[in-house]
Write a protein that holds these residues in place. Structure first.
Motif, PDB file in Angstrom:
ATOM      1  N   UNK A 192       0.857  -1.182   0.000  1.00 60.13           N
ATOM      2  CA  UNK A 192       0.000   0.000   0.000  1.00 60.13           C
ATOM      3  C   UNK A 192       0.896   1.236   0.000  1.00 60.13           C
ATOM      4  N   UNK A 193       0.301   2.396  -0.105  1.00 60.74           N
ATOM      5  CA  UNK A 193       1.083   3.617  -0.281  1.00 60.74           C
ATOM      6  C   UNK A 193       1.578   4.204   1.027  1.00 60.74           C
ATOM      7  N   UNK A 194       0.987   3.788   2.124  1.00 64.11           N
ATOM      8  CA  UNK A 194       1.396   4.323   3.422  1.00 64.11           C
ATOM      9  C   UNK A 194       2.322   3.338   4.120  1.00 64.11           C
ATOM     10  N   UNK A 195       3.260   3.863   4.902  1.00 65.37           N
ATOM     11  CA  UNK A 195       4.143   3.001   5.667  1.00 65.37           C
ATOM     12  C   UNK A 195       3.409   2.324   6.796  1.00 65.37           C
ATOM     13  N   UNK A 196       3.919   1.202   7.247  1.00 71.31           N
ATOM     14  CA  UNK A 196       3.251   0.425   8.286  1.00 71.31           C
ATOM     15  C   UNK A 196       3.797   0.691   9.680  1.00 71.31           C
ATOM     16  N   UNK A 197       4.818   1.546   9.789  1.00 70.05           N
ATOM     17  CA  UNK A 197       5.365   1.956  11.078  1.00 70.05           C
ATOM     18  C   UNK A 197       5.628   3.455  11.027  1.00 70.05           C
ATOM     19  N   UNK A 198       5.870   4.051  12.176  1.00 64.96           N
ATOM     20  CA  UNK A 198       6.170   5.486  12.202  1.00 64.96           C
ATOM     21  C   UNK A 198       7.439   5.785  11.421  1.00 64.96           C
ATOM     22  N   UNK A 199       8.417   4.898  11.513  1.00 64.54           N
ATOM     23  CA  UNK A 199       9.687   5.155  10.834  1.00 64.54           C
ATOM     24  C   UNK A 199       9.563   5.059   9.324  1.00 64.54           C
ATOM     25  N   UNK A 200       8.529   4.360   8.833  1.00 64.36           N
ATOM     26  CA  UNK A 200       8.339   4.243   7.388  1.00 64.36           C
ATOM     27  C   UNK A 200       7.101   4.992   6.916  1.00 64.36           C
ATOM     28  N   UNK A 227       2.984  10.936   7.609  1.00 61.89           N
ATOM     29  CA  UNK A 227       3.766  11.896   8.385  1.00 61.89           C
ATOM     30  C   UNK A 227       3.651  13.276   7.750  1.00 61.89           C
ATOM     31  N   UNK A 228       3.435  14.303   8.578  1.00 60.46           N
ATOM     32  CA  UNK A 228       3.374  15.673   8.058  1.00 60.46           C
ATOM     33  C   UNK A 228       3.972  16.635   9.069  1.00 60.46           C
ATOM     34  N   UNK A 229       4.391  17.782   8.590  1.00 56.20           N
ATOM     35  CA  UNK A 229       5.000  18.808   9.431  1.00 56.20           C
ATOM     36  C   UNK A 229       4.293  20.135   9.202  1.00 56.20           C
ATOM     37  N   UNK A 230       3.968  20.822  10.298  1.00 57.32           N
ATOM     38  CA  UNK A 230       3.348  22.147  10.243  1.00 57.32           C
ATOM     39  C   UNK A 230       4.394  23.190  10.610  1.00 57.32           C
ATOM     40  N   UNK A 231       4.471  24.240   9.839  1.00 53.31           N
ATOM     41  CA  UNK A 231       5.424  25.319  10.110  1.00 53.31           C
ATOM     42  C   UNK A 231       4.867  26.371  11.050  1.00 53.31           C
ATOM     43  N   UNK A 253       1.719  12.628  18.008  1.00 51.94           N
ATOM     44  CA  UNK A 253       2.742  13.657  17.951  1.00 51.94           C
ATOM     45  C   UNK A 253       4.067  13.070  17.466  1.00 51.94           C
ATOM     46  N   UNK A 254       5.107  13.904  17.457  1.00 49.48           N
ATOM     47  CA  UNK A 254       6.400  13.475  16.914  1.00 49.48           C
ATOM     48  C   UNK A 254       6.996  12.310  17.690  1.00 49.48           C
ATOM     49  N   UNK A 255       6.597  12.142  18.957  1.00 44.31           N
ATOM     50  CA  UNK A 255       7.115  11.046  19.779  1.00 44.31           C
ATOM     51  C   UNK A 255       6.247   9.790  19.684  1.00 44.31           C
ATOM     52  N   UNK A 256       5.219   9.834  18.827  1.00 40.41           N
ATOM     53  CA  UNK A 256       4.344   8.687  18.660  1.00 40.41           C
ATOM     54  C   UNK A 256       3.304   8.556  19.753  1.00 40.41           C
ATOM     55  N   UNK A 257       3.057   9.644  20.497  1.00 35.57           N
ATOM     56  CA  UNK A 257       2.049   9.627  21.557  1.00 35.57           C
ATOM     57  C   UNK A 257       0.718  10.136  21.009  1.00 35.57           C
ATOM     58  N   UNK A 258      -0.360   9.573  21.530  1.00 37.08           N
ATOM     59  CA  UNK A 258      -1.687   9.962  21.064  1.00 37.08           C
ATOM     60  C   UNK A 258      -1.946  11.445  21.312  1.00 37.08           C
ATOM     61  N   UNK A 274      -8.655  19.548  14.431  1.00 32.04           N
ATOM     62  CA  UNK A 274      -7.777  19.894  15.561  1.00 32.04           C
ATOM     63  C   UNK A 274      -6.927  21.105  15.215  1.00 32.04           C
ATOM     64  N   UNK A 275      -6.684  21.940  16.200  1.00 34.43           N
ATOM     65  CA  UNK A 275      -5.713  23.017  16.058  1.00 34.43           C
ATOM     66  C   UNK A 275      -4.396  22.545  16.649  1.00 34.43           C
ATOM     67  N   UNK A 276      -3.345  22.573  15.840  1.00 38.67           N
ATOM     68  CA  UNK A 276      -2.059  22.034  16.246  1.00 38.67           C
ATOM     69  C   UNK A 276      -0.980  23.103  16.193  1.00 38.67           C
ATOM     70  N   UNK A 277      -0.060  23.027  17.132  1.00 35.39           N
ATOM     71  CA  UNK A 277       1.100  23.914  17.108  1.00 35.39           C
ATOM     72  C   UNK A 277       2.067  23.433  16.031  1.00 35.39           C
ATOM     73  N   UNK A 278       2.995  24.292  15.682  1.00 41.38           N
ATOM     74  CA  UNK A 278       4.012  23.899  14.704  1.00 41.38           C
ATOM     75  C   UNK A 278       4.741  22.661  15.194  1.00 41.38           C
ATOM     76  N   UNK A 279       5.067  21.766  14.265  1.00 37.74           N
ATOM     77  CA  UNK A 279       5.779  20.551  14.633  1.00 37.74           C
ATOM     78  C   UNK A 279       5.456  19.410  13.684  1.00 37.74           C
ATOM     79  N   UNK A 280       5.986  18.241  14.006  1.00 36.10           N
ATOM     80  CA  UNK A 280       5.787  17.047  13.186  1.00 36.10           C
ATOM     81  C   UNK A 280       4.752  16.143  13.843  1.00 36.10           C
ATOM     82  N   UNK A 281       3.894  15.564  13.021  1.00 38.23           N
ATOM     83  CA  UNK A 281       2.813  14.709  13.510  1.00 38.23           C
ATOM     84  C   UNK A 281       2.655  13.505  12.583  1.00 38.23           C
TER      85      UNK A 281
END
Length: 669
Positions: A192-200, A227-231, A253-258, A274-281
């Motif tokens: 499939x087009x999406x990775x099966x783990x956070x690292x992929x 995976x996406x990043x907000x500036x 979040x970037x640490x894999x926490x809900x 959701x309103x999110x602060x800048x960062x990776x999710x």
């Protein structure tokens, strides 16, 4: 050529020529699967670079060279059997190839009305191309490391693959097992087009235009990650639609926490706003062990363009919010930006209120949100401006058309501590506000820091003394040092935090004999210009005096709430306990309790205990109608130590003596 068999909705069919068979979907007219596949294979047949990238050394084998020559000539007579299975039999996969029987398996979901067969990366063409390269790889030696089929599919459709994506594909294990009519068949799966783990996880870029991704999860692929990043702080919207089974959507979040999730049952749509602060999710799509194809929709809305009309405020707020938070200084800057043209117009007022209404979006600290709300909406205290003077002047709540000066006074009142309490009338001529040096806290917090001045607020200071003695951390948490010689002080109104801001200017004696010294609560270091001063007591007292004009802190003790030191004359400690600590409080006469009750309260380090009133008059050194903090009990002498907020003339009394004076005890619970 087509024949049906039990549990197989579409037949096994060999591909014998260029335009040989068409494939019938489960419930719709025939669909030509092969033409777009063949045209794309013919287009890349002459590319040595392509085949070398996908198959490595195998690209130079006799078998691969022969097939390439046939494709280049439009000859597709050598091709594996293709078989279309029900999606459930595929375990959620779109495609698979079995070397044992040289068969490509396709999911019937690719041909359903909701997933029309298409000449696209993730459509039937893309899947069939991927399985074709699994077949090619199987013709020569051992399986090439990684997923050569996925790589071929991406390259043929012109996907941009960064180093991270290439590494993932090169390391991927694409082998698995299908169970078809009770027979376990080893296959290579179409990924499939999406990775099966956070690292992929698949990297996606959010924008103001909605993007969609079609994919699947199932028993052999239970997780898909994006995976996406907000500036900058942004509102994001995600949804799962077109579900053919039970799948759920989660945001991490970037640490894999809900962060949040959507867990509806069955094929009901899932959505997250959701309103999110800048960062990776990360977005995670999860299967409940059932096959589920889905359409994931993602969009990042531009909150600023949608909610703020004034261009200057929009630009300023957007810039200040880039770090994911609107802090105190940010809000002061935003308020002052609205003063352009020396007036607050309707658009600016509405914009300011929109910003405050969306405080959570900007991770605005609670005290900033509360104070900003007082500036842009209404508060009883907005009616007047005192500024430490004898006479109050009208001010009022902010309104469309208000002047720049009006706005600046509201900023000064709530954020800068400039609306100082008026002095006691007897001090108008020989007392003035002076900037006082020193530290907020010095050498810890203790009851001994408290020395009452010429305000009748023993009930307030005695309570602070007990808090400082028993729970000094509660005193510390009352204060926010703003770093600009101002301090925001927290109180509680029926359990809800409320705030006022004070500055370092404190009432100071002008008379020659005591020039430069504290008039009200002492700051301990002598003159106003001493670096040894400790300010927390005087600042707390000043803040409590400012709080009076908000109308809720002193309702039983003043009929005309004013920002003044006279407004805090006389009161009850139970109010202070609730307002400073958010603890409940009770009262009891010494004659109504036992000595062991009081001993237990005093020895309990969580209890705030004061005693006062002494309605039977003075005796044993106590002052009538005065309040003391009970600091300790000495079992050897059987006496309680009563701390006098005057800072001197403390008293030790037995319980019997407290009863004889009819002391009135107030304590936290």
């Amino acid at each position: 050529m087509l024949s049906n068999s039990q549990n197989v909705h579409n037949p096994i069919f060999p591909v014998e020529g260029v335009n040989t068979p068409t494939v019938h979907s489960l419930n719709s007219p025939s669909v030509d699967l092969l033409s777009p596949v063949q045209s794309r294979l013919q287009a890349i047949a002459s590319s040595d670079d392509f085949f070398n990238r996908v198959l490595g050394e195998k690209a130079n084998s006799t078998e691969i060279q022969a097939i390439r020559a046939q494709w280049l000539a439009g000859d597709f007579s050598l091709f594996p059997t293709v078989r279309v299975l029900d999606a459930n039999e595929m375990g959620g996969a779109f495609g698979a190839y079995s070397q044992a029987n040289q068969t490509i398996y396709l999911s019937g979901s690719l041909l359903e009305a909701s997933h029309e067969a298409s000449d696209a990366l993730c459509g039937a063409t893309g899947v069939l191309i991927e399985e074709t390269f699994h077949w090619l790889d199987s013709l020569v030696g051992e399986d090439t490391p990684g997923d050569e089929g996925e790589l071929a599919r991406h390259l043929i459709f012109g996907s941009t693959l960064d180093a991270e994506e290439l590494s993932r594909i090169r390391q991927k294990q694409d082998q698995g097992v299908l169970n078809i009519q009770g027979e376990a068949i080893a296959v290579e799966f179409s990924t499939d087009l999406a990775g099966n783990t956070l690292s992929t996880a698949r990297n996606i870029t959010l924008g103001s235009t909605t993007q969609t991704f079609n994919d699947w999860v199932g028993s052999i692929d239970t997780h898909d990650f994006y995976k996406f990043t907000l500036n900058e702080t942004s509102e994001v919207r995600f949804s799962l639609t077109g579900l053919t089974g039970d799948a759920n959507l989660g945001l991490l979040n970037a640490q894999g926490q809900w962060v949040t999730w959507s867990w509806n049952g069955g094929t009901a749509n899932e959505s997250i706003v959701r309103t999110l602060a800048a960062g990776t999710y990360y977005l995670g799509v999860y299967s409940n062990s059932t096959s589920a194809h889905y359409t994931l929709s993602v969009v990042q809305t531009d909150w600023f363009d949608q909610n703020l009309r004034d261009e200057g405020l929009r630009t300023t707020t957007r810039q200040l919010a880039l770090d994911g938070i609107l802090c105190r200084n940010d809000m002061i800057n935003i308020f002052r930006n609205a003063k352009d043209g020396n007036v607050i117009d309707a658009n600016e007022l509405n914009d300011l209120r929109a910003i405050v209404n969306h405080a959570a979006r900007f991770n605005m600290p609670d005290y900033v949100k509360v104070l900003a709300n007082k500036v842009v909406y209404t508060d009883t205290a907005n009616a007047w401006w005192t500024g430490g003077e004898q006479q109050r002047t009208n001010l009022g709540n902010l309104f469309a058309g208000a002047s720049a000066d009006h706005m600046e006074k509201l900023i000064g009142k709530w954020f800068l501590g400039l609306d100082r309490p008026s002095l006691l009338s007897e001090h108008f001529n020989d007392v003035s506000y002076q900037y006082v040096r020193g530290s907020l806290f010095k050498n810890g917090i203790s009851a001994e820091d408290i020395v009452q001045g010429e305000v009748g607020d023993c009930y307030f200071l005695a309570t602070l003394a007990s808090i400082a003695h028993e729970q000094p951390s509660r005193i510390e948490s009352m204060f926010i040092d703003n770093g600009d010689d101002t301090f925001t002080v927290r109180f509680f109104n029926n359990g809800k935090a409320d705030y006022v801001t004070v500055d370092r200017y404190l009432p100071t004696r002008n008379s020659l004999w005591s020039s430069g010294k504290a008039v009200y609560a002492d700051w301990g270091g002598g003159r106003y210009d001493s670096s040894d001063n400790e300010l927390w007591v005087a600042l707390a007292e000043k803040a409590y005096a400012q709080l009076v004009e908000s109308g809720w802190s002193r309702s039983r003790h003043t009929s005309s709430p004013q920002n003044s030191y006279s407004g805090i004359h006389a009161g009850l400690p139970d109010y202070v306990i609730r307002q400073t600590t958010n603890l409940s409080a009770q009262e009891a006469g010494a004659t109504d309790i036992s000595g062991s009750d009081l001993i237990n309260w005093v020895n309990n380090s969580d209890r705030i205990v004061t005693v006062g009133s002494f309605v039977n008059g003075e005796g044993y050194g106590v002052i009538a109608r005065h309040r003391y903090a009970i600091k300790s009990y000495n079992p050897a002498t059987q006496k309680f130590f009563l701390y006098n907020p005057h800072g001197e003339n403390h008293v030790e009394l037995t319980f019997a003596q407290l009863q004889s004076l009819n002391g009135w005890i107030l304590y936290s619970v």
